[in-house]
Design a protein around this motif. Structure first.
Motif, PDB file in Angstrom:
ATOM      1  N   ALA A  40       0.826  -1.212   0.000  1.00 27.20           N
ATOM      2  CA  ALA A  40       0.000   0.000   0.000  1.00 27.20           C
ATOM      3  C   ALA A  40       0.862   1.265   0.000  1.00 27.20           C
ATOM      4  CB  ALA A  40      -0.927  -0.013   1.219  1.00 27.20           C
ATOM      5  N   ARG A  41       1.935   1.254   0.778  1.00 24.87           N
ATOM      6  CA  ARG A  41       2.801   2.439   0.850  1.00 24.87           C
ATOM      7  C   ARG A  41       3.440   2.743  -0.499  1.00 24.87           C
ATOM      8  NH1 ARG A  41       4.732   0.458   5.952  1.00 24.87           N
ATOM      9  NH2 ARG A  41       6.680  -0.202   4.947  1.00 24.87           N
ATOM     10  N   GLN A  42       3.747   1.700  -1.276  1.00 24.69           N
ATOM     11  CA  GLN A  42       4.429   1.900  -2.557  1.00 24.69           C
ATOM     12  C   GLN A  42       3.542   2.601  -3.577  1.00 24.69           C
ATOM     13  OE1 GLN A  42       7.685   1.152  -2.087  1.00 24.69           O
ATOM     14  NE2 GLN A  42       6.787   0.503  -0.117  1.00 24.69           N
ATOM     15  N   VAL A  43       2.229   2.468  -3.412  1.00 19.44           N
ATOM     16  CA  VAL A  43       1.307   3.084  -4.377  1.00 19.44           C
ATOM     17  C   VAL A  43       0.444   4.155  -3.710  1.00 19.44           C
ATOM     18  CG1 VAL A  43       1.250   1.104  -5.947  1.00 19.44           C
ATOM     19  CG2 VAL A  43      -0.359   1.191  -4.054  1.00 19.44           C
ATOM     20  N   TYR A  44       0.854   4.577  -2.514  1.00 22.23           N
ATOM     21  CA  TYR A  44       0.208   5.690  -1.811  1.00 22.23           C
ATOM     22  C   TYR A  44      -1.284   5.446  -1.555  1.00 22.23           C
ATOM     23  CZ  TYR A  44       4.547   7.721  -3.498  1.00 22.23           C
ATOM     24  OH  TYR A  44       5.872   7.928  -3.772  1.00 22.23           O
ATOM     25  N   THR A  45      -1.556   4.272  -0.992  1.00 25.36           N
ATOM     26  CA  THR A  45      -2.934   3.954  -0.629  1.00 25.36           C
ATOM     27  C   THR A  45      -2.931   3.241   0.719  1.00 25.36           C
ATOM     28  OG1 THR A  45      -5.007   2.981  -1.424  1.00 25.36           O
ATOM     29  CG2 THR A  45      -2.988   1.723  -1.837  1.00 25.36           C
ATOM     30  N   SER A  46      -4.051   2.664   1.089  1.00 22.43           N
ATOM     31  CA  SER A  46      -4.177   2.003   2.385  1.00 22.43           C
ATOM     32  C   SER A  46      -4.106   0.484   2.244  1.00 22.43           C
ATOM     33  CB  SER A  46      -5.512   2.373   3.032  1.00 22.43           C
ATOM     34  OG  SER A  46      -6.584   1.887   2.249  1.00 22.43           O
ATOM     35  N   ALA A  47      -3.756  -0.172   3.341  1.00 23.86           N
ATOM     36  CA  ALA A  47      -3.702  -1.636   3.350  1.00 23.86           C
ATOM     37  C   ALA A  47      -5.086  -2.232   3.079  1.00 23.86           C
ATOM     38  CB  ALA A  47      -3.161  -2.134   4.685  1.00 23.86           C
ATOM     39  N   SER A  48      -6.137  -1.531   3.508  1.00 24.33           N
ATOM     40  CA  SER A  48      -7.497  -2.035   3.283  1.00 24.33           C
ATOM     41  C   SER A  48      -7.832  -2.069   1.784  1.00 24.33           C
ATOM     42  CB  SER A  48      -8.513  -1.175   4.029  1.00 24.33           C
ATOM     43  OG  SER A  48      -8.468   0.171   3.588  1.00 24.33           O
ATOM     44  N   SER A  49      -7.241  -1.151   1.011  1.00 25.04           N
ATOM     45  CA  SER A  49      -7.457  -1.162  -0.437  1.00 25.04           C
ATOM     46  C   SER A  49      -6.809  -2.395  -1.069  1.00 25.04           C
ATOM     47  CB  SER A  49      -6.882   0.108  -1.074  1.00 25.04           C
ATOM     48  OG  SER A  49      -7.572   1.254  -0.640  1.00 25.04           O
ATOM     49  N   VAL A  50      -5.636  -2.760  -0.562  1.00 25.96           N
ATOM     50  CA  VAL A  50      -4.961  -3.967  -1.040  1.00 25.96           C
ATOM     51  C   VAL A  50      -5.811  -5.188  -0.723  1.00 25.96           C
ATOM     52  CG1 VAL A  50      -2.903  -5.410  -0.845  1.00 25.96           C
ATOM     53  CG2 VAL A  50      -2.690  -2.909  -0.787  1.00 25.96           C
ATOM     54  N   THR A  51      -6.344  -5.230   0.490  1.00 27.64           N
ATOM     55  CA  THR A  51      -7.192  -6.356   0.902  1.00 27.64           C
ATOM     56  C   THR A  51      -8.440  -6.445   0.027  1.00 27.64           C
ATOM     57  OG1 THR A  51      -6.436  -6.185   3.199  1.00 27.64           O
ATOM     58  CG2 THR A  51      -8.517  -7.344   2.815  1.00 27.64           C
ATOM     59  N   ARG A  52      -9.058  -5.297  -0.260  1.00 30.08           N
ATOM     60  CA  ARG A  52     -10.268  -5.307  -1.097  1.00 30.08           C
ATOM     61  C   ARG A  52      -9.984  -5.842  -2.499  1.00 30.08           C
ATOM     62  NH1 ARG A  52     -11.587  -0.545   1.758  1.00 30.08           N
ATOM     63  NH2 ARG A  52     -10.588   0.789   0.184  1.00 30.08           N
ATOM     64  N   LEU A  53      -8.825  -5.500  -3.056  1.00 30.99           N
ATOM     65  CA  LEU A  53      -8.466  -6.040  -4.370  1.00 30.99           C
ATOM     66  C   LEU A  53      -8.327  -7.552  -4.299  1.00 30.99           C
ATOM     67  CD1 LEU A  53      -7.602  -5.873  -7.314  1.00 30.99           C
ATOM     68  CD2 LEU A  53      -5.268  -5.401  -6.533  1.00 30.99           C
ATOM     69  N   CYS A  54      -7.687  -8.053  -3.255  1.00 27.88           N
ATOM     70  CA  CYS A  54      -7.522  -9.503  -3.095  1.00 27.88           C
ATOM     71  C   CYS A  54      -8.882 -10.191  -2.984  1.00 27.88           C
ATOM     72  CB  CYS A  54      -6.681  -9.806  -1.859  1.00 27.88           C
ATOM     73  SG  CYS A  54      -4.981  -9.182  -1.970  1.00 27.88           S
ATOM     74  N   GLN A  55      -9.799  -9.561  -2.269  1.00 28.71           N
ATOM     75  CA  GLN A  55     -11.141 -10.134  -2.128  1.00 28.71           C
ATOM     76  C   GLN A  55     -11.895 -10.086  -3.458  1.00 28.71           C
ATOM     77  OE1 GLN A  55     -12.509  -7.699   1.133  1.00 28.71           O
ATOM     78  NE2 GLN A  55     -11.814  -9.179   2.686  1.00 28.71           N
ATOM     79  N   ARG A  56     -11.685  -9.042  -4.243  1.00 32.65           N
ATOM     80  CA  ARG A  56     -12.300  -8.966  -5.572  1.00 32.65           C
ATOM     81  C   ARG A  56     -11.847 -10.146  -6.428  1.00 32.65           C
ATOM     82  NH1 ARG A  56     -14.291  -5.283  -9.314  1.00 32.65           N
ATOM     83  NH2 ARG A  56     -14.072  -3.477  -7.950  1.00 32.65           N
ATOM     84  N   LEU A  57     -10.616 -10.575  -6.220  1.00 35.77           N
ATOM     85  CA  LEU A  57     -10.053 -11.689  -6.996  1.00 35.77           C
ATOM     86  C   LEU A  57     -10.446 -13.052  -6.432  1.00 35.77           C
ATOM     87  CD1 LEU A  57      -6.495 -10.172  -7.576  1.00 35.77           C
ATOM     88  CD2 LEU A  57      -8.317 -10.408  -9.271  1.00 35.77           C
ATOM     89  N   GLY A  58     -11.240 -13.055  -5.345  1.00 33.13           N
ATOM     90  CA  GLY A  58     -11.760 -14.310  -4.818  1.00 33.13           C
ATOM     91  C   GLY A  58     -11.024 -14.871  -3.616  1.00 33.13           C
ATOM     92  N   PHE A  59     -10.161 -14.076  -2.999  1.00 32.04           N
ATOM     93  CA  PHE A  59      -9.399 -14.540  -1.841  1.00 32.04           C
ATOM     94  C   PHE A  59      -9.930 -13.904  -0.561  1.00 32.04           C
ATOM     95  CE2 PHE A  59      -6.700 -14.909  -5.553  1.00 32.04           C
ATOM     96  CZ  PHE A  59      -6.211 -16.198  -5.431  1.00 32.04           C
ATOM     97  N   ASP A  60      -9.644 -14.548   0.565  1.00 32.38           N
ATOM     98  CA  ASP A  60     -10.093 -14.017   1.850  1.00 32.38           C
ATOM     99  C   ASP A  60      -9.375 -12.720   2.204  1.00 32.38           C
ATOM    100  OD1 ASP A  60     -11.861 -16.108   2.203  1.00 32.38           O
ATOM    101  OD2 ASP A  60     -10.401 -17.347   3.267  1.00 32.38           O
ATOM    102  N   GLY A  61      -8.121 -12.636   1.800  1.00 29.66           N
ATOM    103  CA  GLY A  61      -7.332 -11.457   2.113  1.00 29.66           C
ATOM    104  C   GLY A  61      -5.985 -11.512   1.439  1.00 29.66           C
TER     105      GLY A  61
END
Length: 294
Positions: A40-61
């Protein structure tokens, strides 16, 4: 569809999710030591945004996404050192050169498919076959035709195989089938809604399910009891021909037949020989290779 392709396609992604996806695609195995917070820090966003992308792809986190992505990266880096499965030959190639390239490609496809099979899978499917009276093979595409040689071979040693390309009929079959039957699904993408519906119906009734599908995370694989991965090097559209899927599926069918044959080798050999002899007794050939030796 493999994770890498979904990250590249970015279908339905927000601008933030696209930035995260692009970062991950550039990291490869380096992602192993990077947390969601670090990404998240590398792309200037939050860890929760990273988690949401993973969930969009079908993963728990993020943790299980990262593990699956790294396993996929390791797979994609193995085999296929010589031939591009999507573009195995060039316009300038002579017919003989094309033939040689396809020969090399087929060998790599078989090696690739074999690398994705485990002893545990084979033990499980052989145990499943022990009480099996009928196998229903389902595919909504041309892959269904690859099951015909499997059907013939299995019938000669006592297991009935049905082949179906209609999802509505498949659904009704799953409704009336018993637990001694097996449903085997073939789908490269693993995301065909009607096929998944049949698999879910069979699963809900306790009917054993197997699928041949692409490596990685997809809905069909998440439903089926046993998952055999086909060689997953070809894109859905930009390829010269679906060589990998076809060779993989034929190879997997031959593995299942041969291993089951070998469970009771003498009995199955006697049964197959008797049936073949009865059917072929009026056929003759002058080719010495085709003639039986006493």
């Amino acid at each position: 569809m493999i994770i890498e392709e979904r990250l590249k396609m970015q279908e339905g992604f927000s601008d933030v999710e696209k930035a995260i996806a692009n970062y991950i695609l550039g990291r490869g195995e380096k992602l192993k030591n990077e947390s969601a917070r670090y990404v998240a820090r590398q792309v200037y966003t939050s860890a929760s945004s990273v988690t949401r992308l993973c969930q969009r792809l079908g993963f728990d986190g993020y943790p299980d996404f990262r593990q699956a992505y790294l396993e996929e990266e390791a797979y994609l880096c193995s085999h296929f050192q010589r031939i591009d499965a999507n573009m195995p030959f060039e316009r300038k190639d002579s017919p003989l050169r094309v033939a040689n390239k396809l020969s090399a490609l087929y060998g790599e496809i078989v090696d690739d498919t074999l690398s994705l099979i485990t002893a545990e899978q084979m033990q499980a499917v052989m145990h499943m076959f022990e009480t099996c009276s009928r196998i229903h093979v389902m595919s909504l595409g041309s892959h269904a035709y690859l099951a015909y040689p499997f059907r013939e071979k299995m019938m000669k040693i006592g297991i009935q195989v049905d082949i179906n390309q209609q999802s509505d009929i498949g659904y009704y079959q799953a409704e009336v089938a018993g637990k001694e039957e097996i449903f085997l699904f073939i789908s490269y993408s693993g995301e065909l809604e009607n096929l998944i519906k049949v698999a879910e119906k069979a699963k809900s009734k306790g009917i054993p399910t197997i699928c041949f599908t692409s490596y990685g995370h997809n809905q069909l694989a998440s439903v089926c009891d046993i998952v055999f991965y086909v060689s997953t090097r070809e894109k859905l559209i930009t390829n010269l021909g679906t060589y990998g899927v076809y060779v993989s599926v034929l190879y997997l069918f031959d593995i299942l037949y041969s291993c089951w044959f070998n469970r009771n080798h003498e009995k199955n050999l006697a049964k197959k020989t008797r049936i073949s002899t009865e059917y072929e007794k009026k056929r003759h050939s002058k080719n010495p290779i085709l003639m039986e030796r006493e």
